[in-house]
Design an enzyme around this catalytic site. Structure first.
Site: not given
Length: 996
Positions: A963-965
């Site tokens: 989810t960070c990217v």
């Protein structure tokens, strides 16, 4: 050597040069001195002649006066004595003797009925003037009583008729006309004011009071002299400070009953001239005295006189400076505000924007007795009496409206009290009455008529509009949505509200769009003391309140609020960004008020005050452009990088410790430390920061931590507990605000919903009673019951306190000073309802909200946020609550590994995603981005863009996400059914969720 001719006096001649020059200068000086001496002698001689002539004149005058006194003594009450009296002039002893004689002998009119009638009349006019001057020079003297008695007899036609028959009326009329035209009331005013308000027992006072009303009774009311008399009475008598307090009770009763107030209508055409003739400081006393004598007669005043009274009061109010009627701060009534002074959320301060503004005028401090009389003006009893009188004479209502607007304009601390009374009057139907009878047909705010907005010919249309605007704004503070949408008689129907709001919108937009903002600040509405800037503020506040209702539960037509058809949006965006840059480069303060912003930039004024005039998508674009411009201005790329290490098990605490004081606009590089104390390998480019931020939000917004509570809609708001107001807790709110500002700055969406009344604090907006329903339903229902209660409110035994509980201990908090001793009544229940809801919605979380917003403002300029309302701000934070557009997502997707848009697994993936229902799509979006709502402007705004990467050929594995990217890692499934099942399993259970 002896002289040749023996002449010792022979003149010696010096041919050397210098001595001859000196001799010439001396000669000139001597000549000048002799000339000055001759001039001085001449002046002394002329002065001596003048003095001698003056002395001879004085001597002759004394002899003549002595002779006149002797002749006067020989015929005190006769025609000769009367002539002598006039020729002698101002001599108190002679006047007193003559007055005493004619009174004792009853001979005042003895010469008025015979052949000497005309002579007597001419002389008596002069004597009248002498008597007035004599009395004004010694108003406290008992010897002046006889002079006053003569004056009273001269102005009393009854005395003249008894002595001379029917012709006595004409005699009295002639004397009265002469006196009025020769400063009659000026002399009376000086006499009364010289006595002082503490000397009611002065023997001269009853006669002075009688002289006040005698001319008003005698003169024909249709005559020009009566008008002049009435005007002088207003200017010189009704402006006497504490006039009712100076007069003995019996004389005051006589004066009140004799004043021809039913003829006030004669002043209608001269009110402007009257107003300008009265000194500024005297208008307060005119208002107090005019009210004191007129208010008992409201019910009996003819319509024209009631209108003239209201017009005169309005004109006097309009020339006074703001707060002129306020008592000194140390004696201000404790409940003069609905909300206390410490809470600035209810009343935006009146900010001076430019140094050229005129200074506020100050009046002398008013006597406490005058203040007490003025306090009655905004009282419910007085207002109800006026409203009743105006409704008996329907045509007087516009004048009453103008008076009301003027009253609370110069006395703003009484505004809420006045509005509360108006809203309760007659069952609350005044709002509809003013709308339907006066505002609906008004030319103000009509399409195509905006260029003439400030035309003086529209002066009469402004007071009803301003009154309705203020009343409706005030009513919304204590109006629940159930009443708002129920077509109640106390409110406007939705159809009426559509027209009314568009009228207000057109006016507000025109005033904000003006490039000549100086005229708004310096100019006033014709006939009122309200500045155009104040008009704009009032209308803006009402528009914002109506729009807030429409935002919660839409009822307005599509594009009702927009002006996109009137202006070019592309140029609007470009110029707004340019004006923002200009402000940043200037010396203007960053935290500018909405009013200041309007002065500097018309477009930013629109965006910060009536942002709904511009489509939401356009405002989001402007917000992003502002951020981009700010990054360029601040040199974001050149600010260096801040490296921060965060332990996996202590994300919130480490984030607070490492980032509380750093410049969050810089690039933040997060390195996670695992349980063994080793740095984790992460994806750079902002991805790890998003992971950190997502994990941080989960912790800091957890309601179990004590900083936040959750309402029944799962919306969070600051904990009102006293624990949350401690310095340590406030520093956490400040930190969370900064982190949230960083997310807005970078465009990171968060999956957290905030309560609307808390979001309102971010925008410096007011919460309404209906917001209380989501926070405390029981209290909300109780307040609604109180508002609609038809019984005796006193029976409910309520006071101005609210019960709270802290650490298990119940206590009563006073809503106003000494609130426990102030009962809730029918008249003040709206104030109680407002203060109660305001306390729960605003005051309990005031410190927490301020700390949070302080941190948020470190990252985001407050004026950027003011472009949105609460609902829009929530969308800006967490994305739009709309279905996921699969085609838009596909158009902005990147691929990695063996994948491409034409690859078979990818083709099956998009088909499966298209077949998902809306809830499954939201679950998928949350799985890959950590937020279930799509970006407002589409997936092109997702940062970074959504990506799908090849995760191998093992079809038994579940898809995972970073989810960070915003990355989906998906195996190469060969079956559509398998892909569907695996994807549903992953997004439903969270299996395979990967933050690495």
């Amino acid at each position: 050597m002896l002289p040749v001719f023996g002449d010792n006096r022979r003149r010696e001649i010096n041919l050397g040069g210098s001595s001859s020059v000196t001799s010439q200068a001396a000669i000139l000086n001597q000549a000048r001195a002799r000339r000055i001496e001759r001039e001085a002698i001449r002046k002394r001689q002329e002065s001596a002649v003048t003095i001698q002539a003056w002395w001879r004149g004085i001597s002759v005058a004394r002899r003549v006066r002595q002779q006149l006194r002797e002749q006067f003594t020989g015929d005190v009450t006769g025609l000769t004595g009367l002539r002598c009296l006039v020729l002698i002039g101002q001599d108190d002893d002679v006047l007193d003797r003559w007055a005493t004689e004619v009174l004792s002998q009853g001979s005042l009119f003895s010469l008025a009925g015979g052949a000497d009638r005309e002579h007597w009349l001419v002389l008596m006019r002069q004597v009248t003037f002498l008597l007035l001057r004599s009395v004004s020079d010694r108003p406290r003297s008992e010897r002046a009583v006889s002079c006053l008695q003569v004056l009273c007899a001269l102005f009393n036609s009854t005395s003249a008729v008894e002595a001379t028959g029917s012709s006595g009326n004409q005699l009295t009329l002639s004397i009265t006309e002469y006196a009025v035209q020769h400063e009659f009331y000026q002399h009376l005013s000086r006499s009364i004011q010289s006595i002082g308000p503490e000397t009611k027992n002065a023997l001269t006072l009853p006669y002075l009071v009688e002289l006040i009303y005698r001319p008003l009774i005698t003169l024909e009311r249709s005559s020009q002299t009566f008008l002049q008399c009435f005007q002088s009475f207003i200017i010189y008598i009704l402006t006497i400070p504490l006039l009712p307090n100076r007069i003995p009770l019996s004389a005051l009763t006589a004066l009140s009953s004799k004043l021809p107030l039913s003829s006030l209508s004669v002043l209608s055409t001269s009110i402007a001239a009257l107003t300008s003739a009265i000194p500024l400081s005297s208008h307060v006393h005119l208002i107090a005295n005019l009210y004191a004598f007129t208010s008992p007669r409201y019910a009996t005043l003819p319509l024209p006189s009631l209108k003239a009274y209201l017009q005169l009061m309005t004109a006097s109010l309009s020339v006074l400076p703001v707060h002129a009627l306020d008592p000194p701060s140390d004696v201000r009534p404790p409940n003069s505000f609905w909300a206390d002074d410490s809470d600035s959320e209810t009343h935006e301060p009146q900010v001076t924007v430019v140094a050229s503004f005129s200074q506020v005028q100050r009046l002398p401090q008013l006597d406490a007795r005058t203040q007490k009389r003025l306090q009655t003006l905004p009282s419910p009893t007085h207002l109800n009496a006026l409203l009743k009188a105006a409704q008996q004479h329907r045509d007087a209502l516009p004048d009453l409206v103008a008076w009301l607007v003027s009253l609370w304009t110069i006395w703003p601390t009484r505004r809420d009290k006045i509005l509360s009374t108006l809203l309760l009057y007659g069952g609350g139907g005044l709002v509809r009455e003013i709308w339907r009878d006066y505002v609906r047909s008004s030319p103000l705010g009509k399409e195509g008529n905006m260029s003439s907005l400030m035309d003086p010919s529209l002066a009469s249309a402004w007071p009803p509009l301003l009154l309705l605007t203020d009343m409706y704004t005030q009513s919304l503070l204590t109006m629940g949505d159930d009443e708002f949408f129920s077509n109640s008689r106390t409110s406007l129907t939705l159809d009426e509200l559509v027209v009314f709001s568009r009228t207000l919108f057109n006016i507000a937009f025109t005033l904000y769009w003006r490039y000549d903002q100086t005229k708004l600040q310096d100019g006033t509405v014709p006939g009122l003391s309200v500045r155009w800037e104040g008009v704009r503020d009032k209308i803006t506040k009402c528009l914002q309140a109506i729009h807030a209702r429409d935002s919660r539960k839409p009822f307005m037509p599509e594009d009702h609020w927009h002006v996109s058809s009137q202006i070019d949006m592309n140029s609007f965006v470009d110029v707004a960004v340019f004006e923002e840059q200009q402000l940043d480069e200037s010396s203007a303060p960053r935290a500018m008020t909405k009013r200041q912003l309007s002065y500097h930039s018309p477009r930013l004024g629109v965006l910060n005050n009536i942002p709904f005039a511009i489509p939401f998508e356009t405002r989001v674009l402007i917000f992003r452009r502002f951020v981009q411009s700010d990054k360029r201005t601040r040199g974001d790329d050149g600010r260096g990088r801040i490296d921060v290490s965060i332990r996996r098990g202590h994300i919130a605490q480490d984030g607070y410790d490492r980032l509380a004081d750093v410049d969050l606009r810089a690039r933040i590089h997060i390195t996670f430390i695992d349980q063994f104390g080793e740095p984790e390998a992460g994806i750079d480019g902002g991805g790890v920061f998003k992971e950190f931020f997502t994990s941080l939000c989960k912790e800091v917004f957890d309601t179990d931590r004590g900083l936040w509570l959750e309402n029944k809609r799962n919306e969070i708001y600051p904990n009102p507990h006293s624990y949350a107001t401690e310095p340590h807790s406030l520093s956490w709110y400040r930190f969370i605000g900064r982190i949230l500002g960083k997310a807005l700055y970078k465009g990171i969406l968060i999956d957290v919903a905030f309560a609307g009344f808390f979001l309102a604090k971010w925008l410096d907006k007011q919460s309404f009673l209906d917001d209380l329903a989501s926070l405390d339903p029981d209290l909300y229902q109780g307040l609604i019951f109180l508002k609609n209660y038809t019984g005796n409110v006193d029976d409910l035994a309520l006071n101005f306190t609210i019960a709270t509980e802290d650490f298990g201990v119940a206590k009563a908090v006073e809503l106003i000073p000494d609130g426990s001793n102030v009962p809730v009544t029918r008249e003040n229940r709206l104030q109680y309802i407002y203060l109660t809801s305001h306390y729960r919605l605003s005051k309990q979380i005031k410190l927490q909200s301020e700390a949070f917003f302080e941190g948020l403002s470190d990252m985001i300029d407050p004026k950027w946020l003011r472009m949105f309302n609460q609902q829009e701000l929530q969308i800006l934070l967490g994305g739009v609550n709309a279905p996921v557009d699969v085609q838009d997502l596909r158009a902005h997707t990147q691929y990695g590994g063996l994948y491409g848009d034409d690859e078979s697994t990818i083709q099956m993936f998009w088909k499966v995603l298209e077949d998902f229902d809306p809830e499954q799509r939201r679950m998928f979006l949350r799985f890959v981005t950590s937020c279930s709502r799509p970006p407002l402007l589409g997936f092109k705004q997702l940062n970074p863009l959504f990506a799908i990467r090849d995760a191998g050929s093992d079809e038994h594995r579940l898809p995972t996400a970073s989810t960070c990217v915003n990355l989906l890692k998906m195996p190469r499934y060969q079956s559509e059914k398998v892909l569907r099942d695996k994807l549903l399993q992953a997004i439903s259970s969270g299996a395979g969720f990967d933050l690495s």
